[in-house]
Write a protein that holds these residues in place. Structure first.
Motif, short mmCIF file in Angstrom:
data_model
loop_
_atom_site.label_atom_id
_atom_site.label_comp_id
_atom_site.label_asym_id
_atom_site.label_seq_id
_atom_site.Cartn_x
_atom_site.Cartn_y
_atom_site.Cartn_z
N GLY A 156 0.81 -1.21 0.00
CA GLY A 156 0.00 0.00 0.00
C GLY A 156 0.84 1.26 0.00
N TRP A 157 1.90 1.26 0.80
CA TRP A 157 2.79 2.42 0.87
C TRP A 157 3.53 2.64 -0.46
N LEU A 158 4.10 1.56 -1.01
CA LEU A 158 4.86 1.69 -2.25
C LEU A 158 3.98 2.14 -3.41
N VAL A 159 2.81 1.49 -3.55
CA VAL A 159 1.93 1.82 -4.67
C VAL A 159 1.40 3.23 -4.56
N THR A 160 1.04 3.65 -3.35
CA THR A 160 0.48 4.98 -3.14
C THR A 160 1.50 6.07 -3.41
N ASP A 161 2.72 5.89 -2.93
CA ASP A 161 3.73 6.96 -3.00
C ASP A 161 4.65 6.86 -4.22
N HIS A 162 4.83 5.64 -4.75
CA HIS A 162 5.85 5.48 -5.79
C HIS A 162 5.36 4.72 -7.03
N GLY A 163 4.12 4.24 -7.04
CA GLY A 163 3.62 3.51 -8.20
C GLY A 163 3.82 2.00 -8.06
#
Length: 550
Positions: A156-163
Motif C-alpha cells: 500500500g505504501w509503495l503503490v500509493t507513494d511510488h507507483g
C-alpha cells in the motif's frame, strides 16, 4: 560451530531471513497493486487473475523437486541461484509493458522462490545446533508468519507513494545484499544425495500444480457446475467447470508418483522423495499438523482486509496497518521462544502457540461488529500473532528434528509443499464460508425488502466478496449489507479457531524432541545430554547424534 556471539555464525541466518522476507512479501504485495496495474497496462480480468495466482501455483509445484536438487547440487548454491532468478524476474516485472510480460515475470518469480525457500530451512537444519537452532527456527517462523501480514501494508505504501512498479524495483537492492551474504554461507558437510528421477519430477509437478490450481480457482470457476466460462491452456470450458478435471488429474498424478517412488525404492534406484520420511513420527504427525495449521492461519488474513475496507469503509493502508499488528505479535514471539525452550520442550511450545491462536481467532470473530472501532481487534490480533510466532517456528523444528541431514532439502521442500496445500485448502474452505455467508446473511437482513431487490443486492455483495457494499447508495440497504457482511465475516475467524483446535489435537502425537545437537552438546550447551526439559536425553543409534527425550 562458533559461539552464538560470533558475528560470522549468525551471518547465514541473517541472509536467509532477508531472503525469506522478500519471497513471502511478494506473495501478497501484488494484491494491493492490482488496480494501478489495470490502469497502467490495460489488464483484462483474466490477466489480473493470472498475475495473482501464477506465482503461488509455480512456487507450490516446484518446491519438492527443487528441494531434492538442493540436496544434490548444494543448498547455498541453489539458494543463491534462486535469488538471482527472483531478481531477474523482479526486473522484468518492473519494466513490463504488457500483461503477458508481467504474467511471465510472475511465473519466473515463482521459480526463483521455489529454489530459495526450501533451502533456507535445510541450511538452518544443517548449520545450527543446540540453542542456535532453536533461535534459527524461531526467527524463520517469525518471518514466515509476520511478513505475510506486512506485505499488504508495504504494498500500500509503495503503490500509493511510488507507483506499482516500485513493488518490484525494491527487490533489486535487497536481493543484491542477500547475494553478497549468500557467498559466505558454508556448504553442508554431509554426503550429498545422488541420482535422478525425471518421471517422478514430472508427476509431482503436474500433481501439485493441478491440486493447488483446483483449490485456488474453485471459488472462481465453480467446484462442479461452472460459474463462468474458462479458457485454460488452449482448452475452453463452458458447460463444465475445469476444477473437477484439475483435481482428478492432480490426484491421479500424485497416486502414480507414490507408486513410482515405492517401485524405485524397492529396486534400489534413486527417488525424488524418500517415503520413509513418513515413518518418522515427528515428520509424519508434524506434516499433518502443519497442513491443518496453514489451513487455519490463512483465515484471519483472508477476511479481515475485505471486512475493514468494504463494510467499515477504511482505506487499504489502514486495513494493512491493522493486519500488521499480527506481525508485531509474531516478531515478539520470536524473541521469547529461545527463552521458553529452556524450560519446556518444543512440542509444548507448539501447543502453547496453537492455543494462543485459537484464543486470538475466536476473540477476533466475537469482537466484529458493524461500526466498531478498528482498534478493538488489535489485542486479539497480537495474541493471534504471538501464537503464530510460537507455533510456526517450533512445529518446523519438531518436524525436521529427526530428518537425516542429507535429506534436509527434500524434507524442507515436502513440508513447504504440504503447507501450501493447507493454505490452498484455507482459501477454498474459509473463502467458501465467507462467500456463502455473505449472500445468505445479507438476504436475511433485508427480509423486509421485495424479493427481487433482496436477491439482487445479496448476489452483488456475494459475487464481489463484499466490495460492492460501499457502492450501495440507499442508507437502509447499505446498513443491512454491512450487518450481513459482519455476520458472515464473524463466522470465519471462529471456524478458524475450531480448525486450529484440531491442529492442536494432532500435536499430542508429536514426539517431545529436544533441540538437535552436535558432539554431545545438548540444547542448553551442557555436555552429556542432561538437563533436558523432560528428562535426560539419549541419542539413539539412528538419530545421527540428535537427542530424543524419554
Amino acid at each position: 560451530m562458533s559461539s552464538p556471539s560470533s558475528r560470522q555464525s549468525w551471518l547465514p541466518l541473517f541472509v536467509l531471513a532477508v531472503g525469506v522476507s522478500m519471497v513471502v512479501i511478494d506473495a501478497t504485495i501484488v494484491n494491493v497493486a492490482v488496480p494501478a496495474m489495470i490502469d497502467d497496462l490495460g489488464l483484462t480480468v483474466t490477466d489480473v487473475e493470472w498475475v495473482n495466482s501464477l506465482y503461488l501455483l509455480v512456487f507450490a509445484s516446484l518446491l519438492i523437486p527443487l528441494g531434492r536438487i538442493g540436496d544434490q547440487r548444494g543448498r547455498p548454491q541453489l539458494f543463491a541461484t534462486g535469488i538471482v532468478v527472483f531478481l531477474v524476474a523482479s526486473l522484468l516485472a518492473a519494466v513490463a509493458g504488457s500483461g503477458a510480460m508481467l504474467i511471465g515475470a510472475r511465473a519466473t518469480q515463482g521459480v526463483g522462490a521455489a529454489m530459495a525457500m526450501p533451502m533456507t530451512l535445510a541450511i538452518i537444519n544443517s548449520t545450527y545446533f543446540g540453542r542456535q537452532r532453536v533461535i534459527g527456527f524461531a526467527i524463520w517462523g517469525s518471518i514466515v508468519g509476520g511478513m505475510a501480514a506486512i506485505g499488504p501494508l508495504v504494498g500500500g505504501w509503495l503503490v500509493t507513494d511510488h507507483g506499482w512498479r516500485a513493488a518490484f524495483w525494491i527487490n533489486l537492492p535487497i536481493g543484491a545484499l542477500v547475494l553478497l551474504g549468500a557467498l559466505r554461507i558454508p556448504a553442508s558437510r554431509e554426503d550429498r544425495a545422488t541420482g535422478h528421477d525425471p518421471l517422478g519430477i514430472a508427476l509431482i509437478v503436474l500433481g501439485m500444480f493441478s491440486v493447488v490450481f483446483g483449490l485456488i480457482e474453485g471459488q472462481k470457476y465453480g467446484w462442479l457446475t461452472p460459474l463462468r466460462p474458462a479458457e485454460l491452456f488452449g482448452l475452453r470450458f463452458e458447460e463444465v467447470s475445469p476444477v473437477p478435471f484439475a483435481f482428478g488429474i492432480g490426484i491421479l498424478a500424485v497416486a502414480a508418483f507414490i507408486l513410482l517412488e515405492r517401485r524405485r525404492e524397492r529396486a534400489g534406484r534413486p527417488v525424488l522423495i524418500d517415503l520413509t520420511l513418513f515413518t518418522l513420527p515427528g515428520f509424519r504427525y508434524g506434516a499433518i499438523a502443519a497442513m491443518i495449521v496453514a489451513l487455519g492461519e490463512f483465515g484471519v488474513i483472508l477476511v479481515l482486509p475485505l471486512f475493514l475496507q468494504s463494510a467499515l469503509g477504511h482505506s487499504a493502508f489502514t486495513a494493512g496497518l491493522i493486519i500488521a499488528t499480527l506481525a508485531v505479535g509474531t516478531f515478539l514471539a520470536g524473541g521469547v521462544v529461545p527463552v521458553l525452550t529452556r524450560k519446556v520442550n518444543s512440542r509444548t511450545v507448539v501447543q502453547i502457540g496453537l492455543a494462543l491462536e485459537v484464543v486470538g481467532a475466536v476473540g477476533i470473530g466475537l469482537s466484529l461488529e458493524a461500526g466498531m472501532s478498528v482498534w478493538r481487534i488489535v489485542p486479539w490480533m497480537l495474541v493471534y500473532g504471538f501464537g503464530i510466532g510460537f507455533a510456526t517456528a517450533q512445529l518446523t523444528s519438531v518436524l525436521m528434528a529427526d530428518v537425516p541431514a542429507r535429506q534436509a532439502g527434500q524434507a524442507s521442500g515436502l513440508q513447504s509443499a504440504i503447507r501450501q496445500v493447507g493454505a490452498g485448502l484455507g482459501v477454498a474452505v474459509l473463502g467458501g464460508v465467507l462467500v456463502t455467508g455473505l449472500g445468505s446473511s445479507v438476504e436475511k437482513n433485508m427480509s423486509s425488502y421485495p424479493e427481487q431487490v433482496r436477491t439482487s443486492v445479496a448476489n452483488a455483495v456475494q459475487e464481489s466478496g463484499g466490495a460492492a457494499i460501499p457502492g450501495l447508495s440507499d442508507p437502509a440497504v447499505h446498513a443491512a449489507a454491512v450487518a450481513g457482511a459482519t455476520e458472515a465475516t464473524r463466522r470465519v475467524p471462529v471456524i478458524t479457531g475450531l480448525v486450529l483446535l484440531a491442529g492442536l489435537g494432532f500435536t499430542f502425537l508429536l514426539p517431545r524432541t529436544a533441540a538437535p545437537t552436535r558432539d554431545g552438546e545438548d540444547a542448553d550447551g551442557d555436555e552429556g545430554g542432561e538437563n533436558d526439559s523432560d528428562g535426560a536425553g539419549t541419542p539413539g543409534p539412528d538419530s545421527g547424534g540428535r537427542h530424543q527425550e524419554v
